[in-house]
Design an enzyme around this catalytic site. Structure first.
Site, PDB file in Angstrom:
ATOM      1  CB  ALA A  91      -1.092   0.227   1.257  1.00 51.64           C
ATOM      2  CB  ALA A  92       4.236   2.647  -0.913  1.00 51.01           C
ATOM      3  N   GLY A  93       2.563   2.886  -2.647  1.00 51.09           N
ATOM      4  CA  GLY A  93       1.613   3.574  -3.982  1.00 51.09           C
ATOM      5  C   GLY A  93       0.488   3.734  -3.410  1.00 51.09           C
ATOM      6  CG  ASP A  94      -2.892   1.242  -3.225  1.00 51.22           C
ATOM      7  OD1 ASP A  94      -2.532   1.615  -3.786  1.00 51.22           O
ATOM      8  OD2 ASP A  94      -3.212   0.368  -2.818  1.00 51.22           O
TER       9      ASP A  94
END
Length: 302
Positions: free
Chosen positions: A251-254
């Site tokens: 979820a880093a990109g999210d």
């Protein structure tokens, strides 16, 4: 209060196993731990927007199972407008099976469930949300026809349209690009979309230039620990990433996408919104899980 950001996309329950390494084909490993957490790229991005200071509505589907109830409740707890989250009878909710190794790399299998039934007609029922929004975000975990309809509708309404092309395995339909204000791929997604090998800033710039030639307004390639690269009509700008010790990159990109959108909705400049999203993403990778890792506005340094 009307939502300044509307996210059209997926809701999944994440089933997360941690092990020292990822299993090879046909291999059974003994893992270290297991937990479940609400996820899905769409829901993750909506949670990031909410926690990082902007009002947000979610449009998507869940199944009529216990996971669906939990996923919807998790968004409501964050203060997210869930009138657009519909229950699909007789269908499971989306599930993501995630294995994370000791180096914080992951392998993921996603079962779409209700996400696969999100149609253009489903989204059009909540067109009033799109009309009142400032920013509209899509990803690729729901049917492509639905993504295409939403992008086109966002452009028709004159809203800021963001596409996070994840997961991407090949080029986007050519007509999509003209609808997109900000295309935000990571390195592997930029490579899949542009057909350009991406392994450093320069190759990321070439891939982004190619995507702009195809019609995307601006391209932000996220480079993990190497930061982010913005490519627009004036050239390219690199944004170094804060230095942290990663624990779990899920979820880093999210978190970056949601933070960037929240920044724009809160009136930050483009550069400020990118840096804001980076700080949020950097903090998220120091924590385990998808939505549990997304920080609150008050946790970020000014």
């Amino acid at each position: 209060m009307d939502a300044k950001v509307v996210v059209v996309g997926s809701l999944n329950m994440d089933l997360v196993a941690r092990a020292q390494r990822l299993p090879r084909a046909g291999e059974t490993l003994t893992g270290d731990s297991f937990f479940t957490a609400p996820g899905g790229k769409g829901a993750n991005q909506a949670v990031a927007v909410a926690r990082l200071g902007a009002s947000v509505a979610m449009v998507g589907n869940v199944g009529d199972d216990a996971y669906g109830q939990q996923l919807r409740q998790a968004l409501l707890t964050e203060g997210i407008d869930c009138q657009g989250v519909s229950v699909c009878p007789g269908v499971s909710s989306g599930v993501a099976l995630i294995v994370v190794d000791a180096a914080s790399q992951n392998a993921i299998v996603v079962i779409p469930g209700g996400n696969g039934l999100l149609s253009p007609e489903s989204v059009s029922r909540f067109d009033a949300l799109l009309q009142r929004a400032e920013v509209i975000i899509c990803q690729l975990e729901v049917p492509s026809t639905t993504v295409a309809w939403t992008l086109a509708r966002g452009r028709e309404l004159g809203r800021t349209v963001i596409l996070n092309p994840a997961p991407a395995s090949g080029p986007l339909p050519a007509e999509w690009y003209a609808y997109i204000d900000y295309l935000i791929p990571n390195e592997s997604e930029a490579e899949a979309l542009a057909g350009v090998r991406v392994n450093d800033q320069e190759s990321a710039r070439r891939a982004a230039e190619r995507l702009r030639q195809l019609g995307a307004g601006k391209v932000i390639v996220t480079l993990g620990g190497d930061g982010a690269l913005l490519v627009d009509a004036s050239g390219s700008r690199h944004f170094p990433a804060p230095r942290v010790q990663p624990v779990d990159t899920t979820a880093a990109g999210d978190t970056f996408v949601g933070g960037f959108a929240a920044g724009l909705a809160r009136g930050l400049s483009e550069d400020e919104a990118i840096s804001f999203g980076q700080r949020a993403a950097a903090l998220s990778v120091t924590r385990v899980g998808a939505q549990p890792s997304i920080p609150l506005l008050k946790e970020l340094a000014p």
